[in-house]
Design an enzyme around this catalytic site. Structure first.
Site, PDB file in Angstrom:
ATOM      1  N   ASP A 159       0.832  -1.200   0.000  1.00 55.69           N
ATOM      2  CA  ASP A 159       0.000   0.000   0.000  1.00 55.69           C
ATOM      3  C   ASP A 159       0.869   1.254   0.000  1.00 55.69           C
ATOM      4  O   ASP A 159       0.367   2.372  -0.064  1.00 55.69           O
ATOM      5  CB  ASP A 159      -0.995  -0.003   1.164  1.00 55.69           C
ATOM      6  CG  ASP A 159      -0.339  -0.128   2.531  1.00 55.69           C
ATOM      7  OD1 ASP A 159       0.905  -0.137   2.614  1.00 55.69           O
ATOM      8  OD2 ASP A 159      -1.083  -0.232   3.532  1.00 55.69           O
ATOM      9  N   SER A 160       2.194   1.050   0.018  1.00 57.94           N
ATOM     10  CA  SER A 160       3.139   2.152  -0.208  1.00 57.94           C
ATOM     11  C   SER A 160       2.958   2.748  -1.599  1.00 57.94           C
ATOM     12  O   SER A 160       3.475   3.837  -1.885  1.00 57.94           O
ATOM     13  CB  SER A 160       4.583   1.667  -0.032  1.00 57.94           C
ATOM     14  OG  SER A 160       4.801   0.435  -0.710  1.00 57.94           O
ATOM     15  N   ASP A 212      -0.936  -6.088  -0.137  1.00 65.18           N
ATOM     16  CA  ASP A 212      -1.447  -5.487   1.091  1.00 65.18           C
ATOM     17  C   ASP A 212      -2.958  -5.309   1.027  1.00 65.18           C
ATOM     18  O   ASP A 212      -3.478  -4.793   0.023  1.00 65.18           O
ATOM     19  CB  ASP A 212      -0.821  -4.097   1.296  1.00 65.18           C
ATOM     20  CG  ASP A 212       0.497  -4.145   2.037  1.00 65.18           C
ATOM     21  OD1 ASP A 212       0.744  -5.121   2.765  1.00 65.18           O
ATOM     22  OD2 ASP A 212       1.291  -3.188   1.895  1.00 65.18           O
ATOM     23  N   LYS A 230      -1.336  -9.466   2.772  1.00 69.03           N
ATOM     24  CA  LYS A 230      -0.648  -9.051   3.994  1.00 69.03           C
ATOM     25  C   LYS A 230      -1.532  -8.106   4.791  1.00 69.03           C
ATOM     26  O   LYS A 230      -2.168  -7.218   4.218  1.00 69.03           O
ATOM     27  CB  LYS A 230       0.684  -8.364   3.673  1.00 69.03           C
ATOM     28  CG  LYS A 230       1.438  -7.886   4.927  1.00 69.03           C
ATOM     29  CD  LYS A 230       2.863  -7.477   4.604  1.00 69.03           C
ATOM     30  CE  LYS A 230       2.982  -6.138   3.944  1.00 69.03           C
ATOM     31  NZ  LYS A 230       2.531  -4.995   4.820  1.00 69.03           N
ATOM     32  N   GLU A 283      -1.690  -5.728   8.549  1.00 70.34           N
ATOM     33  CA  GLU A 283      -0.927  -5.119   9.635  1.00 70.34           C
ATOM     34  C   GLU A 283      -1.630  -5.339  10.969  1.00 70.34           C
ATOM     35  O   GLU A 283      -2.834  -5.090  11.098  1.00 70.34           O
ATOM     36  CB  GLU A 283      -0.783  -3.606   9.406  1.00 70.34           C
ATOM     37  CG  GLU A 283       0.059  -3.233   8.202  1.00 70.34           C
ATOM     38  CD  GLU A 283       0.242  -1.722   8.076  1.00 70.34           C
ATOM     39  OE1 GLU A 283      -0.166  -0.987   9.007  1.00 70.34           O
ATOM     40  OE2 GLU A 283       0.781  -1.269   7.052  1.00 70.34           O
ATOM     41  N   GLU A 289       8.876  -4.440  10.915  1.00 68.40           N
ATOM     42  CA  GLU A 289       9.296  -3.132  10.413  1.00 68.40           C
ATOM     43  C   GLU A 289       9.791  -2.226  11.531  1.00 68.40           C
ATOM     44  O   GLU A 289       9.114  -2.020  12.533  1.00 68.40           O
ATOM     45  CB  GLU A 289       8.146  -2.437   9.666  1.00 68.40           C
ATOM     46  CG  GLU A 289       8.552  -1.087   9.108  1.00 68.40           C
ATOM     47  CD  GLU A 289       7.558  -0.497   8.113  1.00 68.40           C
ATOM     48  OE1 GLU A 289       7.805   0.633   7.640  1.00 68.40           O
ATOM     49  OE2 GLU A 289       6.548  -1.168   7.803  1.00 68.40           O
TER      50      GLU A 289
END
Length: 272
Positions: A52-53, A91, A121, A123, A190
């Site tokens: 999602d970067s 993501d 993925k 978070e 991270e």
């Protein structure tokens, strides 16, 4: 007899696990479009993360929060069409899985069906356990993500190193063990202390993928635009520039402009 990863035609979650088991480091990079993904895949990385970067590096947003699931599917499907070997992980964007396990499952299924990706993925730790469990129950591989979780940036208020204090470090370790127990195939760590990464990597059997987390993770991930020096403004301690494409591209474009204005492009050989 173990088979070297370079000889494997298609990387799977099983291959990633076998790499950890034999101590072979795992390489991971982001990609968001067809052309870049083809180059990254052909170079030989095992994991490609459609992060999602993309919200930052492709769309120019300050955070990862604005990107939508439709936009993630667009990027992911572009990447999948180019990839012949790497495992593609996508993501789940902010708001598509937190607090509602049914919505989380629907989001994961949409990404898998509409993009052709191989895993998703998410978070977070214990607070999203229900969402992870529900996605896994549908047969969708899940990668976890602990430590600095950019989707929670407004909660943290800073991008500084996480889990420096004992209580947060202990929770991270417990969350990592939980992710393993429910069935995640790997976990991103991270921006946490290197010694904590070592502790986590030795405490769980599934692979850890580090970013700003020191050398003890089972693999490493970087954003491709950062690695290649396209993005010049982002200069964290953990980033190593392997090229200066910003400079190379600027020079190439400047030379093109000069040739157009000087009437040397196109020349006779470049004309029909």
């Amino acid at each position: 007899m173990s088979v070297h990863t370079a000889d494997i035609k298609r990387i799977t979650t099983h291959v990633i696990q076998e790499m950890k088991n034999r101590g072979e480091k795992i390489s991971c990079l982001t990609a968001y479009d067809y052309s870049m993904a083809g180059i990254v895949d052909a170079a030989g990385v095992e994991l490609i993360l459609v992060g999602d970067s993309a919200s930052n590096v492709m769309a120019g947003h300050e955070t990862t929060l604005p990107i939508t699931i439709d936009q993630m599917i667009y990027h992911a499907s572009s990447v999948v069409r180019a990839v012949k070997r790497a495992l593609v992980v996508v993501d789940l964007p902010f708001g598509s899985y937190q607090g509602n396990s049914r919505e989380a499952l629907n989001s994961a299924i949409r990404i898998m069906k509409e993009s052709g990706a191989h895993a998703v993925k998410l978070e977070g730790g214990l607070e999203i356990k229900d969402s992870i469990t529900r996605i896994l129950s549908a047969g969708v591989p899940v990668m976890g993500h602990l430590g600095l979780t950019p989707q929670s940036i407004y909660k943290f208020g800073t991008y500084t190193v996480r889990a420096k204090h004992e209580a947060e470090a202990q929770k991270l370790l417990e969350d990592a063990k939980m992710l393993e127990e429910v069935g995640c195939f790997s976990v991103v760590l991270e921006k946490i202390p290197a010694k904590l990464t070592k502790q986590v990597s030795e405490s769980i059997q599934i692979p850890t993928i580090g970013i700003g987390a020191g050398p003890h993770a089972d693999g490493q991930v970087l954003v491709i635009h950062d690695l290649l020096g396209i993005n010049k403004a982002f200069k964290p301690r953990f980033l190593r520039h392997y090229a200066d494409l910003n400079g190379i591209m600027t020079d190439a474009i400047s030379n093109y402009i000069k040739d157009v204005k000087g009437k040397s492009f196109p020349n006779e050989q470049e004309s029909y």
